[in-house]
Design an enzyme around this catalytic site. Structure first.
Site, PDB file in Angstrom:
ATOM      1  N   ASP A  42     -13.889   7.566  22.861  1.00 48.95           N
ATOM      2  CA  ASP A  42     -14.299   7.525  23.914  1.00 48.95           C
ATOM      3  C   ASP A  42     -13.863   6.142  24.774  1.00 48.95           C
ATOM      4  O   ASP A  42     -13.954   5.813  25.863  1.00 48.95           O
ATOM      5  CB  ASP A  42     -16.054   7.284  23.685  1.00 48.95           C
ATOM      6  CG  ASP A  42     -16.680   8.678  23.628  1.00 48.95           C
ATOM      7  OD1 ASP A  42     -16.006   9.715  23.807  1.00 48.95           O
ATOM      8  OD2 ASP A  42     -17.911   8.779  23.148  1.00 48.95           O
ATOM      9  N   HIS A  80       1.467   6.995  14.038  1.00 48.11           N
ATOM     10  CA  HIS A  80       1.537   6.902  12.789  1.00 48.11           C
ATOM     11  C   HIS A  80       2.766   6.615  11.966  1.00 48.11           C
ATOM     12  O   HIS A  80       3.648   7.303  12.447  1.00 48.11           O
ATOM     13  CB  HIS A  80       0.910   8.239  12.114  1.00 48.11           C
ATOM     14  CG  HIS A  80      -0.522   8.781  12.856  1.00 48.11           C
ATOM     15  ND1 HIS A  80      -1.586   7.912  12.379  1.00 48.11           N
ATOM     16  CD2 HIS A  80      -0.665   9.470  13.690  1.00 48.11           C
ATOM     17  CE1 HIS A  80      -2.652   8.488  13.220  1.00 48.11           C
ATOM     18  NE2 HIS A  80      -2.082   9.382  14.062  1.00 48.11           N
ATOM     19  N   LEU A  81       2.802   6.006  11.021  1.00 49.52           N
ATOM     20  CA  LEU A  81       4.000   5.615  10.280  1.00 49.52           C
ATOM     21  C   LEU A  81       4.390   6.908   9.430  1.00 49.52           C
ATOM     22  O   LEU A  81       5.735   7.482   9.434  1.00 49.52           O
ATOM     23  CB  LEU A  81       3.815   4.626   9.150  1.00 49.52           C
ATOM     24  CG  LEU A  81       3.554   3.243   9.635  1.00 49.52           C
ATOM     25  CD1 LEU A  81       2.344   2.599   9.036  1.00 49.52           C
ATOM     26  CD2 LEU A  81       4.763   2.467   9.506  1.00 49.52           C
ATOM     27  N   SER A  82       3.446   7.643   8.774  1.00 49.70           N
ATOM     28  CA  SER A  82       3.656   8.885   8.159  1.00 49.70           C
ATOM     29  C   SER A  82       3.489  10.174   8.891  1.00 49.70           C
ATOM     30  O   SER A  82       2.809   9.938  10.130  1.00 49.70           O
ATOM     31  CB  SER A  82       2.779   8.868   7.083  1.00 49.70           C
ATOM     32  OG  SER A  82       1.218   9.099   7.372  1.00 49.70           O
ATOM     33  N   TYR A 120       4.313   4.826   2.802  1.00 47.20           N
ATOM     34  CA  TYR A 120       4.374   3.985   4.192  1.00 47.20           C
ATOM     35  C   TYR A 120       5.233   2.954   4.253  1.00 47.20           C
ATOM     36  O   TYR A 120       5.701   2.371   4.995  1.00 47.20           O
ATOM     37  CB  TYR A 120       2.970   2.987   4.231  1.00 47.20           C
ATOM     38  CG  TYR A 120       1.710   4.133   4.453  1.00 47.20           C
ATOM     39  CD1 TYR A 120       1.503   4.835   5.668  1.00 47.20           C
ATOM     40  CD2 TYR A 120       0.577   4.122   3.380  1.00 47.20           C
ATOM     41  CE1 TYR A 120       0.623   5.552   5.531  1.00 47.20           C
ATOM     42  CE2 TYR A 120      -0.369   4.943   3.643  1.00 47.20           C
ATOM     43  CZ  TYR A 120      -0.587   5.547   4.595  1.00 47.20           C
ATOM     44  OH  TYR A 120      -1.767   6.538   4.841  1.00 47.20           O
ATOM     45  N   HIS A 154      -9.056   9.929  12.338  1.00 41.91           N
ATOM     46  CA  HIS A 154      -9.563  11.324  11.964  1.00 41.91           C
ATOM     47  C   HIS A 154     -11.049  11.654  12.103  1.00 41.91           C
ATOM     48  O   HIS A 154     -11.610  12.695  11.777  1.00 41.91           O
ATOM     49  CB  HIS A 154      -8.952  11.803  10.476  1.00 41.91           C
ATOM     50  CG  HIS A 154      -7.425  11.373  10.402  1.00 41.91           C
ATOM     51  ND1 HIS A 154      -6.599  11.971  10.919  1.00 41.91           N
ATOM     52  CD2 HIS A 154      -6.943  10.214   9.378  1.00 41.91           C
ATOM     53  CE1 HIS A 154      -5.506  11.423  10.393  1.00 41.91           C
ATOM     54  NE2 HIS A 154      -5.728  10.638   9.772  1.00 41.91           N
ATOM     55  N   GLU A 165      -0.766   7.422  20.501  1.00 43.52           N
ATOM     56  CA  GLU A 165      -1.192   7.605  19.127  1.00 43.52           C
ATOM     57  C   GLU A 165       0.150   7.352  18.197  1.00 43.52           C
ATOM     58  O   GLU A 165       1.014   7.951  18.644  1.00 43.52           O
ATOM     59  CB  GLU A 165      -1.691   8.873  18.988  1.00 43.52           C
ATOM     60  CG  GLU A 165      -2.336   8.984  17.253  1.00 43.52           C
ATOM     61  CD  GLU A 165      -2.942  10.545  17.395  1.00 43.52           C
ATOM     62  OE1 GLU A 165      -3.303  10.859  18.391  1.00 43.52           O
ATOM     63  OE2 GLU A 165      -3.167  10.620  16.124  1.00 43.52           O
ATOM     64  N   ARG A 194       0.488  16.163   5.307  1.00 39.28           N
ATOM     65  CA  ARG A 194      -0.138  15.483   4.145  1.00 39.28           C
ATOM     66  C   ARG A 194      -1.323  16.513   4.003  1.00 39.28           C
ATOM     67  O   ARG A 194      -1.620  17.366   4.477  1.00 39.28           O
ATOM     68  CB  ARG A 194      -0.517  14.058   4.625  1.00 39.28           C
ATOM     69  CG  ARG A 194       0.585  13.442   4.535  1.00 39.28           C
ATOM     70  CD  ARG A 194       0.626  11.843   5.068  1.00 39.28           C
ATOM     71  NE  ARG A 194       0.050  10.926   3.963  1.00 39.28           N
ATOM     72  CZ  ARG A 194      -0.819  10.046   4.082  1.00 39.28           C
ATOM     73  NH1 ARG A 194      -0.468   9.349   5.184  1.00 39.28           N
ATOM     74  NH2 ARG A 194      -1.395   9.381   3.193  1.00 39.28           N
ATOM     75  N   ARG A 215      -6.121  15.039   7.551  1.00 37.46           N
ATOM     76  CA  ARG A 215      -5.357  14.217   8.446  1.00 37.46           C
ATOM     77  C   ARG A 215      -4.750  15.039   9.579  1.00 37.46           C
ATOM     78  O   ARG A 215      -4.140  14.466  10.466  1.00 37.46           O
ATOM     79  CB  ARG A 215      -4.106  13.416   7.536  1.00 37.46           C
ATOM     80  CG  ARG A 215      -4.712  12.514   6.442  1.00 37.46           C
ATOM     81  CD  ARG A 215      -3.399  11.659   5.816  1.00 37.46           C
ATOM     82  NE  ARG A 215      -3.928  11.297   4.558  1.00 37.46           N
ATOM     83  CZ  ARG A 215      -4.621  10.140   4.342  1.00 37.46           C
ATOM     84  NH1 ARG A 215      -4.992   9.287   5.325  1.00 37.46           N
ATOM     85  NH2 ARG A 215      -4.881   9.604   3.177  1.00 37.46           N
ATOM     86  N   ALA A 234      -7.069   5.606   9.606  1.00 37.99           N
ATOM     87  CA  ALA A 234      -7.935   6.842   9.039  1.00 37.99           C
ATOM     88  C   ALA A 234      -9.022   6.865  10.312  1.00 37.99           C
ATOM     89  O   ALA A 234      -9.502   8.119  10.147  1.00 37.99           O
ATOM     90  CB  ALA A 234      -8.864   6.332   7.758  1.00 37.99           C
ATOM     91  N   ASN A 250      -2.261   2.651  16.312  1.00 33.61           N
ATOM     92  CA  ASN A 250      -2.159   3.139  14.939  1.00 33.61           C
ATOM     93  C   ASN A 250      -3.784   3.053  14.508  1.00 33.61           C
ATOM     94  O   ASN A 250      -3.835   2.057  14.024  1.00 33.61           O
ATOM     95  CB  ASN A 250      -1.257   2.675  14.078  1.00 33.61           C
ATOM     96  CG  ASN A 250      -1.334   3.208  12.753  1.00 33.61           C
ATOM     97  OD1 ASN A 250      -2.136   4.035  12.363  1.00 33.61           O
ATOM     98  ND2 ASN A 250      -0.081   3.284  11.908  1.00 33.61           N
ATOM     99  N   ARG A 252       0.840  -1.094  -0.112  1.00 30.84           N
ATOM    100  CA  ARG A 252       0.001  -0.007   0.013  1.00 30.84           C
ATOM    101  C   ARG A 252       0.838   1.190   0.101  1.00 30.84           C
ATOM    102  O   ARG A 252       1.528   1.593   0.939  1.00 30.84           O
ATOM    103  CB  ARG A 252      -0.889   0.070   1.243  1.00 30.84           C
ATOM    104  CG  ARG A 252      -1.552   1.292   1.523  1.00 30.84           C
ATOM    105  CD  ARG A 252      -2.107   1.302   3.006  1.00 30.84           C
ATOM    106  NE  ARG A 252      -2.992   2.584   3.067  1.00 30.84           N
ATOM    107  CZ  ARG A 252      -3.409   3.067   4.195  1.00 30.84           C
ATOM    108  NH1 ARG A 252      -2.711   2.515   5.334  1.00 30.84           N
ATOM    109  NH2 ARG A 252      -4.237   4.064   4.472  1.00 30.84           N
TER     110      ARG A 252
HETATM  111  C1  DQA Z   1      -1.664   6.272   9.300  1.00 32.65           C
HETATM  112  C2  DQA Z   1      -2.136   7.700   8.790  1.00 32.65           C
HETATM  113  C3  DQA Z   1      -3.393   8.084   8.723  1.00 32.65           C
HETATM  114  O1  DQA Z   1      -3.975   9.151   8.046  1.00 32.65           O
HETATM  115  C4  DQA Z   1      -4.011   6.855   7.481  1.00 32.65           C
HETATM  116  O2  DQA Z   1      -5.467   6.994   7.096  1.00 32.65           O
HETATM  117  C5  DQA Z   1      -3.555   5.585   7.643  1.00 32.65           C
HETATM  118  C6  DQA Z   1      -2.206   5.106   8.240  1.00 32.65           C
HETATM  119  C7  DQA Z   1      -0.231   6.298   9.311  1.00 32.65           C
HETATM  120  O3  DQA Z   1       0.180   5.277   9.937  1.00 32.65           O
HETATM  121  O4  DQA Z   1       0.537   7.033   8.883  1.00 32.65           O
HETATM  122  O5  DQA Z   1      -4.295   4.475   7.256  1.00 32.65           O
HETATM  123  O6  DQA Z   1      -2.241   5.882  10.477  1.00 32.65           O
END
Ligand code: DQA
Length: 143
Positions: free
Chosen positions: A87, A100-102, A23, A80, A98, A107, A111, A77, A74, A18
């Protein structure tokens, strides 16, 4: 022994194929293996899950209240969009990071907003698969 759940949300099972330009080419299996080794070195028991379903993720967070001492999330999406995950993190009463890879802030604008950021201890974003190692280091003293 302290226990950590790493929970990955929608589309993260597709890592490796993907959008590798965003990523990376590391697969979820590769990340799992690296996390298992890191957790062993930190003397932490590790549970590693992925789900494409918001309700399943909520069930796992509820279970973490009694089964784990901390969570690395992680949420993909759902980060967001999901007030329900927000909750569930509160209800869990466990430290949550929290992840995130990116770098989501570099971006698309949609996001930039996280529904879960106000209820986590901290956020790690933009370090690719290595972020999972950083998150394990970060959560270890919080357990
Ligand atoms: C993500 C960032 C999110 O915006 C995206 O929808 C993902 C991956 C990341 O790991 O960078 O699915 O969580």
């Amino acid at each position: 022994m302290k226990s950590v759940l790493i929970l990955n949300g929608p589309n993260l099972n597709m890592l490796g194929t993907r959008q590798p330009e965003i990523y990376g080419s590391t697969t979820m299996e590769d990340i799992h293996a690296a996390c298992a080794a890191k957790a062993k070195a930190l003397n932490i028991a590790l549970a590693f899950e992925q789900s494409n379903h918001e309700g399943r993720m909520i069930d796992l967070l509820h279970a973490a209240r009694t089964e784990h001492h901390g969570v690395i999330l992680n949420a993909g999406a759902y980060t967001h969009t999901s007030i329900a995950l927000h909750d569930a993190i509160i209800a869990m009463e466990r430290p949550c990071i929290e992840l995130h890879l990116s770098n989501v802030h570099a971006r698309e604008e949609f996001r930039h907003r996280s529904m879960i950021a106000p209820v986590v201890v901290g956020v790690i974003a933009g370090f690719g698969a290595n972020g999972y190692q950083l998150a394990l280091d970060a959560i270890s003293p919080l357990l």
